[in-house]
Write a protein that holds these residues in place. Structure first.
Motif, PDB file in Angstrom:
ATOM      1  N   TYR A   3       0.622  -1.296   0.355  1.00 14.19           N
ATOM      2  CA  TYR A   3       0.340   0.029   0.093  1.00 14.19           C
ATOM      3  C   TYR A   3       0.954   1.269  -0.161  1.00 14.19           C
ATOM      4  CZ  TYR A   3      -4.129  -2.957   0.861  1.00 14.19           C
ATOM      5  OH  TYR A   3      -5.101  -3.767   1.208  1.00 14.19           O
ATOM      6  N   VAL A   4       0.561   2.057  -0.923  1.00 16.97           N
ATOM      7  CA  VAL A   4       0.970   3.329  -1.091  1.00 16.97           C
ATOM      8  C   VAL A   4       0.074   4.636  -0.972  1.00 16.97           C
ATOM      9  CG1 VAL A   4       3.270   5.345  -2.587  1.00 16.97           C
ATOM     10  CG2 VAL A   4       3.097   2.177  -2.634  1.00 16.97           C
ATOM     11  N   LYS A   5       0.709   5.515   0.083  1.00 20.96           N
ATOM     12  CA  LYS A   5      -0.863   7.188   0.303  1.00 20.96           C
ATOM     13  C   LYS A   5      -0.400   7.482  -0.928  1.00 20.96           C
ATOM     14  CE  LYS A   5      -1.446   9.967   3.559  1.00 20.96           C
ATOM     15  NZ  LYS A   5      -1.117  10.538   5.263  1.00 20.96           N
ATOM     16  N   ALA A   6      -1.307   8.414  -1.791  1.00 20.03           N
ATOM     17  CA  ALA A   6      -1.255   8.897  -2.465  1.00 20.03           C
ATOM     18  C   ALA A   6      -2.347  10.694  -2.445  1.00 20.03           C
ATOM     19  CB  ALA A   6      -2.009   8.722  -3.888  1.00 20.03           C
ATOM     20  N   PRO A   7      -0.931  11.790  -1.592  1.00 20.68           N
ATOM     21  CA  PRO A   7      -1.797  12.931  -0.657  1.00 20.68           C
ATOM     22  C   PRO A   7      -2.133  13.804  -2.451  1.00 20.68           C
ATOM     23  CG  PRO A   7       0.619  12.586  -0.504  1.00 20.68           C
ATOM     24  CD  PRO A   7       0.395  11.085  -1.245  1.00 20.68           C
ATOM     25  N   ALA A   8      -3.669  14.826  -1.778  1.00 23.42           N
ATOM     26  CA  ALA A   8      -3.351  15.419  -2.172  1.00 23.42           C
ATOM     27  C   ALA A   8      -2.320  16.693  -2.790  1.00 23.42           C
ATOM     28  CB  ALA A   8      -5.047  16.015  -2.503  1.00 23.42           C
ATOM     29  N   LYS A   9      -2.514  17.617  -3.299  1.00 27.21           N
ATOM     30  CA  LYS A   9      -2.011  18.996  -3.466  1.00 27.21           C
ATOM     31  C   LYS A   9      -2.934  20.028  -3.689  1.00 27.21           C
ATOM     32  CE  LYS A   9      -2.077  19.936  -7.859  1.00 27.21           C
ATOM     33  NZ  LYS A   9      -2.768  21.531  -8.507  1.00 27.21           N
ATOM     34  N   ILE A  10      -2.319  20.946  -2.946  1.00 24.99           N
ATOM     35  CA  ILE A  10      -2.969  22.338  -3.418  1.00 24.99           C
ATOM     36  C   ILE A  10      -2.437  23.711  -3.558  1.00 24.99           C
ATOM     37  CG2 ILE A  10      -5.269  22.322  -1.336  1.00 24.99           C
ATOM     38  CD1 ILE A  10      -3.775  24.327   0.165  1.00 24.99           C
ATOM     39  N   ASN A  11      -2.579  24.493  -4.277  1.00 28.08           N
ATOM     40  CA  ASN A  11      -1.851  25.361  -5.126  1.00 28.08           C
ATOM     41  C   ASN A  11      -1.789  26.717  -4.518  1.00 28.08           C
ATOM     42  OD1 ASN A  11      -2.686  24.261  -7.877  1.00 28.08           O
ATOM     43  ND2 ASN A  11      -0.825  25.441  -8.082  1.00 28.08           N
ATOM     44  N   LEU A  12      -0.743  27.831  -3.021  1.00 29.31           N
ATOM     45  CA  LEU A  12      -0.639  28.309  -2.888  1.00 29.31           C
ATOM     46  C   LEU A  12      -0.926  29.281  -3.313  1.00 29.31           C
ATOM     47  CD1 LEU A  12       2.202  27.044   0.407  1.00 29.31           C
ATOM     48  CD2 LEU A  12      -0.770  27.572  -0.152  1.00 29.31           C
ATOM     49  N   THR A  13      -0.004  29.335  -4.882  1.00 28.96           N
ATOM     50  CA  THR A  13       0.687  30.330  -5.958  1.00 28.96           C
ATOM     51  C   THR A  13       0.562  29.519  -7.716  1.00 28.96           C
ATOM     52  OG1 THR A  13       2.485  30.288  -6.210  1.00 28.96           O
ATOM     53  CG2 THR A  13       2.104  31.780  -5.166  1.00 28.96           C
ATOM     54  N   LEU A  14      -0.341  30.075  -8.619  1.00 27.22           N
ATOM     55  CA  LEU A  14      -0.307  29.934  -9.605  1.00 27.22           C
ATOM     56  C   LEU A  14      -0.532  30.473 -10.399  1.00 27.22           C
ATOM     57  CD1 LEU A  14      -2.575  26.869 -10.977  1.00 27.22           C
ATOM     58  CD2 LEU A  14      -1.649  28.329 -12.070  1.00 27.22           C
ATOM     59  N   MET A  29       4.469  28.337  -9.968  1.00 29.00           N
ATOM     60  CA  MET A  29       3.348  27.692  -8.881  1.00 29.00           C
ATOM     61  C   MET A  29       3.983  27.231  -7.801  1.00 29.00           C
ATOM     62  SD  MET A  29       1.278  25.320 -10.858  1.00 29.00           S
ATOM     63  CE  MET A  29       1.682  23.150 -11.692  1.00 29.00           C
ATOM     64  N   ILE A  30       3.782  27.914  -7.093  1.00 31.21           N
ATOM     65  CA  ILE A  30       3.845  26.915  -5.425  1.00 31.21           C
ATOM     66  C   ILE A  30       3.160  25.746  -4.891  1.00 31.21           C
ATOM     67  CG2 ILE A  30       4.921  27.318  -2.860  1.00 31.21           C
ATOM     68  CD1 ILE A  30       6.123  30.271  -4.137  1.00 31.21           C
ATOM     69  N   MET A  31       3.542  24.708  -4.792  1.00 32.36           N
ATOM     70  CA  MET A  31       2.394  23.607  -4.023  1.00 32.36           C
ATOM     71  C   MET A  31       2.630  22.932  -3.093  1.00 32.36           C
ATOM     72  SD  MET A  31       1.423  21.750  -8.147  1.00 32.36           S
ATOM     73  CE  MET A  31       2.956  21.616  -8.660  1.00 32.36           C
ATOM     74  N   THR A  32       1.256  22.602  -2.369  1.00 31.24           N
ATOM     75  CA  THR A  32       1.476  21.730  -1.192  1.00 31.24           C
ATOM     76  C   THR A  32       0.509  20.778  -0.896  1.00 31.24           C
ATOM     77  OG1 THR A  32       2.659  22.276   1.131  1.00 31.24           O
ATOM     78  CG2 THR A  32       0.708  23.193   0.846  1.00 31.24           C
ATOM     79  N   THR A  33       1.684  19.967  -0.242  1.00 36.01           N
ATOM     80  CA  THR A  33       0.946  18.365  -0.210  1.00 36.01           C
ATOM     81  C   THR A  33      -0.842  18.633   1.293  1.00 36.01           C
ATOM     82  OG1 THR A  33       2.317  17.104   0.799  1.00 36.01           O
ATOM     83  CG2 THR A  33       1.935  17.091  -1.296  1.00 36.01           C
ATOM     84  N   VAL A  34      -1.483  17.837   1.307  1.00 34.80           N
ATOM     85  CA  VAL A  34      -2.959  17.790   1.959  1.00 34.80           C
ATOM     86  C   VAL A  34      -2.612  16.456   2.423  1.00 34.80           C
ATOM     87  CG1 VAL A  34      -3.408  19.817   1.619  1.00 34.80           C
ATOM     88  CG2 VAL A  34      -4.470  18.356   0.694  1.00 34.80           C
ATOM     89  N   ASP A  35      -3.387  16.755   3.979  1.00 38.18           N
ATOM     90  CA  ASP A  35      -3.803  15.228   4.655  1.00 38.18           C
ATOM     91  C   ASP A  35      -4.865  14.822   4.047  1.00 38.18           C
ATOM     92  OD1 ASP A  35      -2.638  13.235   5.920  1.00 38.18           O
ATOM     93  OD2 ASP A  35      -3.417  13.528   8.011  1.00 38.18           O
ATOM     94  N   LEU A  36      -5.043  15.165   2.816  1.00 44.84           N
ATOM     95  CA  LEU A  36      -6.386  14.053   1.752  1.00 44.84           C
ATOM     96  C   LEU A  36      -5.837  13.325   1.558  1.00 44.84           C
ATOM     97  CD1 LEU A  36      -9.683  14.085   1.674  1.00 44.84           C
ATOM     98  CD2 LEU A  36      -9.016  15.558   0.044  1.00 44.84           C
ATOM     99  N   ALA A  37      -5.976  12.236   1.137  1.00 44.03           N
ATOM    100  CA  ALA A  37      -5.047  10.717   0.480  1.00 44.03           C
ATOM    101  C   ALA A  37      -5.869   9.618  -0.294  1.00 44.03           C
ATOM    102  CB  ALA A  37      -3.834  10.219   1.120  1.00 44.03           C
TER     103      ALA A  37
END
Length: 288
Positions: A3-14, A29-37
């Motif tokens: 099993y492998v976790k695949a987290p979502a990302k959000i764009n802080l800038t685009l 763009m600046i992206m960061t991952t969030v704890d929704l996977a």
């Protein structure tokens, strides 16, 4: 099964700088991952086939699926005879601007790298990921990064200041191609990417909130007024800063205290089914 976790990302800038000769857009763009996977389960098959298994009827089970493409790419590149069943447990909404499909592909690359003993580095996996889609390279690494080129050139950044994130997705899907196609590059209000990098490096939450920006909002807001409504509601319910992620339609709000997330969550749930309260992850992925 691996099993492998695949987290979502959000764009802080685009930001979109110009249209390239290859018809892609040059982005920053600046992206960061969030704890929704999503959760990806990988099981070896002796018949050499790639099979996608998902309870979600909107997940394609053929070569249109990015996870399928990731497995095929590794098989073709490294002459792998073995097959794999890829079980995708979806938590990330589909066509939402959260890179769900790209993250599934990245998790598949990382997992099969281990399962097939390929011993590839994250850099090598990210280079392969760029052949599948623009966000896959970032999703291989996870964490926080400045992405340039068409999104495949990744420069690692430290984790942003910790905070809560409220995500809300209206009941629509958005075509990234349509949004980029409708973008007028003249007169765009560009986000201050340098200032966002500074906010992250200095762990300055207030500056981070002031520096959010996404040039694609102007297009998606015209196509889908309900996205504007969610953004306005989130601001009214008390989020510190609100932005659309990617090409949308998901909107996220940053909140520095957990108690305020409840009010925002409850307010949004009145008219939006898919609402999540998560934390920023900020840290890079392990290899698998």
């Amino acid at each position: 099964m691996l099993y492998v976790k695949a987290p979502a990302k959000i764009n802080l800038t685009l930001d979109v700088l110009y249209k390239r000769q290859d018809n892609f857009h040059e982005v920053e763009m600046i992206m960061t991952t969030v704890d929704l996977a999503d959760r990806i389960g990988l099981e070896p098959r002796g018949d050499g086939l790639i099979k996608i298994i998902s309870a979600d009827r909107f997940v394609p089970d053929d070569e249109r699926n990015f996870a399928y493409q990731a497995a095929q790419l590794l098989k073709d590149t490294y002459g792998i005879k073995e097959g794999v069943s890829i079980k995708i447990d979806k938590e990330i909404p589909i066509a939402a601007g959260l890179a769900g499909g790209s993250s599934d592909a990245a998790a598949t690359l990382r997992g099969l790298n281990e399962m097939w003993n390929l011993n590839l580095s994250l850099d090598e996996l990210a280079e392969l990921g760029a052949k599948i889609g623009s966000d896959v390279s970032f999703c291989v690494y996870g964490g926080t990064a400045l992405a340039t080129g068409r999104g495949e050139k990744i420069q690692e950044l430290p984790p942003p200041p910790t905070c809560w994130v409220v995500l809300a997705k209206p009941k629509i899907g958005v075509s990234t191609a349509d949004v980029y196609g409708g973008l007028k590059l003249d007169g765009l209000e560009h986000p201050n990417t340098k200032q966002m990098v500074q906010a992250i490096e200095n762990e300055d939450y207030e500056l981070l909130c002031q520096s959010l920006g996404n040039v694609l909002e102007s297009v998606t807001f015209k196509l889908h007024p309900e996205v504007v409504m969610i953004k306005e509601h989130m601001q009214r319910f008390g989020a510190d800063a609100v932005l659309m992620s990617g090409s949308g339609p998901t909107v996220f709000g940053l909140v520095d205290t957990e108690t305020r997330t409840t009010r925002i969550y409850n307010g949004l749930r009145g008219f939006c089914e898919e609402v999540y309260v998560v934390r920023l992850l900020g840290e890079r992925n392990p290899l698998a």
